[in-house]
Motif scaffolding. Structure first.
Motif, PDB file in Angstrom:
ATOM      1  N   GLY A   1       0.717  -1.083   0.115  1.00 57.19           N
ATOM      2  CA  GLY A   1       0.011   0.078   0.166  1.00 57.19           C
ATOM      3  C   GLY A   1       0.790   1.234   0.057  1.00 57.19           C
ATOM      4  N   MET A   2       0.275   2.514   0.300  1.00 59.18           N
ATOM      5  CA  MET A   2       0.973   3.749   0.291  1.00 59.18           C
ATOM      6  C   MET A   2       2.088   3.713   1.044  1.00 59.18           C
ATOM      7  N   VAL A   3       1.842   3.326   2.457  1.00 55.62           N
ATOM      8  CA  VAL A   3       3.005   3.039   3.400  1.00 55.62           C
ATOM      9  C   VAL A   3       4.388   2.401   2.954  1.00 55.62           C
ATOM     10  N   ASP A   4       4.027   1.416   2.075  1.00 56.59           N
ATOM     11  CA  ASP A   4       5.121   0.473   1.593  1.00 56.59           C
ATOM     12  C   ASP A   4       5.871   1.161   0.738  1.00 56.59           C
ATOM     13  N   LEU A   5       5.323   1.730  -0.231  1.00 57.02           N
ATOM     14  CA  LEU A   5       5.801   2.383  -1.557  1.00 57.02           C
ATOM     15  C   LEU A   5       6.487   3.654  -1.065  1.00 57.02           C
ATOM     16  N   MET A   6       6.025   4.623   0.136  1.00 55.01           N
ATOM     17  CA  MET A   6       6.421   5.786   0.501  1.00 55.01           C
ATOM     18  C   MET A   6       7.777   5.745   1.178  1.00 55.01           C
TER      19      MET A   6
END
Length: 242
Positions: free
Chosen positions: A166-171
């Motif tokens: 999700g966004m946490v992983d990618l950021m």
């Protein structure tokens, strides 16, 4: 890696029809954030790499401050990696990168903000403007990582986004990719206490096996060659031919 990095005196390449245009650098972690989201969502885009020390004059037409990353949608130019990825998540909703539950989404956004302390610590360590020991810059990082470790444990999933990133992983990934570099630059052992972070270690291994991530990864040796040139007073750091 992408095409060469354009600098002063160059011409801006013509846009590719049907594709978004991302202005960045292969070595920019903030630009890597945008690439990861574009890759996960399978949005067609092309990349124009910019020499961040000698940005071309035509970048003023893209953005008055010549900031990168910059995403040109054809109708508008977005800057700031978090603003860009939030725009992309809203514009291209599949797959969603935030939970649908408002409280869980707020928690993910909170984690991304907290990770900003890790980003700041690493940036400060790279530039070493205070001429301090590495521990001076990195002392608070492990405490933040411990919170991320506990969060993964409580979620009981491989990724913060669940069984898919999700966004946490990618950021957070771009700085995980670069985690050892502050220590390598100083010829110091990292001495990372792996036994305290089993979930994050497994997360890192799983992330680098994902195709959208593989497309953006640069090996440590190449990162290091770039950083050595970039951090010294070199107007032409080795962006290309690495």
């Amino acid at each position: 890696m992408s095409a060469r990095h354009l600098s002063i005196g160059s011409s801006c390449p013509p846009k590719v029809q049907g594709k978004l245009r991302l202005y960045t650098s292969d070595f920019c972690p903030y630009g890597q954030r945008v690439k990861l989201v574009l890759n996960v969502k399978k949005v067609p885009y092309d990349v124009v790499n910019v020499n961040m020390k000698q940005k071309p004059e035509w970048m003023f037409k893209i953005h008055p401050e010549r900031k990168v990353p910059a995403l040109d949608t054809g109708d508008k130019v977005f800057v700031n990696s978090l603003d860009i990825v939030n725009y992309l998540d809203a514009k291209y909703p599949q797959p969603p990168l935030y939970p649908s539950d408002p409280e869980r989404k707020a928690k993910d956004q909170e984690l991304i903000v907290k990770f900003g302390k890790v980003v700041t610590a690493m940036n400060n360590a790279f530039h070493d403007k205070e001429k301090k020991p590495l521990e001076h810059y990195m002392s608070g990082v492990y405490e933040i990582l411990q919170e991320f470790e506990r969060e993964l444990e409580s979620r009981e999933t491989t990724f913060f986004g669940g069984e898919e990133p999700g966004m946490v992983d990618l950021m957070t990934w771009p700085w995980s990719e670069r985690a050892k570099l502050p220590y390598i630059l100083r010829n110091e052992d990292m001495n990372f206490p792996k036994e305290k972070y089993p979930k994050l270690i497994a997360w890192r291994q799983a992330m680098q096996e994902l195709d959208p991530v593989k497309k953006t990864i640069i090996d440590q040796e190449t990162h290091l060659k770039f950083l050595v040139g970039y951090l010294r007073d070199d107007p032409n750091p080795p962006f290309d031919d690495l």
